[in-house]
Design an enzyme around this catalytic site. Structure first.
Site, short mmCIF file in Angstrom:
data_model
loop_
_atom_site.label_atom_id
_atom_site.label_comp_id
_atom_site.label_asym_id
_atom_site.label_seq_id
_atom_site.Cartn_x
_atom_site.Cartn_y
_atom_site.Cartn_z
N LEU A 157 0.82 -1.21 0.00
CA LEU A 157 0.00 0.00 0.00
C LEU A 157 0.85 1.26 0.00
O LEU A 157 0.46 2.28 -0.57
CB LEU A 157 -0.93 0.01 1.22
CG LEU A 157 -2.01 -1.05 1.26
CD1 LEU A 157 -2.74 -1.02 2.60
CD2 LEU A 157 -3.00 -0.86 0.12
N LYS A 211 1.74 -3.09 8.97
CA LYS A 211 2.83 -2.11 8.87
C LYS A 211 4.09 -2.73 9.43
O LYS A 211 4.14 -3.10 10.61
CB LYS A 211 2.47 -0.84 9.63
CG LYS A 211 3.48 0.27 9.50
CD LYS A 211 2.98 1.54 10.18
CE LYS A 211 3.92 2.70 9.98
NZ LYS A 211 3.40 3.94 10.60
N ASP A 248 1.01 15.83 15.34
CA ASP A 248 1.53 15.80 13.97
C ASP A 248 0.42 15.53 12.96
O ASP A 248 0.65 14.87 11.95
CB ASP A 248 2.62 14.72 13.87
CG ASP A 248 3.37 14.78 12.54
OD1 ASP A 248 3.58 15.88 12.02
OD2 ASP A 248 3.75 13.71 12.04
#
Length: 170
Positions: free
Chosen positions: A17, A40, A148
């Protein structure tokens, strides 16, 4: 990871991805739950000094500890964490089809006001959940500040549903 399509005896890797500086995210199929997930992979760079490796692991572990207790429709869910080898581990996240807000804005340049308002309200609902302490006693979750949040951290599926993600600096 293409040469090792089955991870943790459970997650069948389907396609890449995206890639970041020290991670890759793969679409995978969870054979136990019969659903798509995002895996991930976090990799330490072998020539990093030990203190840099410790800092990276500490940051990712903090992100994991933040995400494991979050349960809100506007926040990506964390399902699992497992080790691959001494320098690599993986987190298994809720798969969100569609694009991030950054890609949407690059392709469309502008958004109609109703669309922008719907996105903003959903992002704020997720942030409100993060900022609101939850639970009681020793299990009480402190408020979380994202620090963030950027368009690339806002995922939008084909139905227009929004999810906040990437809590690495939270």
């Amino acid at each position: 990871w293409k040469g090792r399509p089955l991870q943790n005896d459970r997650y069948l890797l389907l396609s890449l991805l995206g890639k970041g500086g020290f991670s890759e995210v793969w679409l995978a199929y969870d054979l136990d739950k019969a659903t798509k997930v995002a895996v991930k992979f976090h990799s330490l760079v072998r020539n990093w000094r030990d203190d840099r490796k410790r800092e990276y692991v500490k940051r990712v572990a903090r992100e994991y500890s933040i995400m494991r207790d979050l349960d809100h429709p506007r926040v990506v869910k964390l399902y699992d964490v497992f080790e691959i080898d001494d320098d690599t581990f993986a987190t298994v996240l809720e798969y969100c089809s569609g694009e991030d807000l950054d890609a949407v804005l690059r392709s469309r340049k502008t958004l109609p006001e109703p669309d922008a308002r719907a996105i903003i309200l959903q992002v704020l609902a997720g942030l409100h959940h993060l900022h609101s302490p939850n639970g009681a006693g020793p299990d009480r979750r402190a408020a979380i500040i994202h620090y963030d949040l950027k368009p690339g951290d806002i995922l939008i599926d084909h139905n227009g549903d929004v999810k906040n993600t990437d809590f690495g600096l939270s």
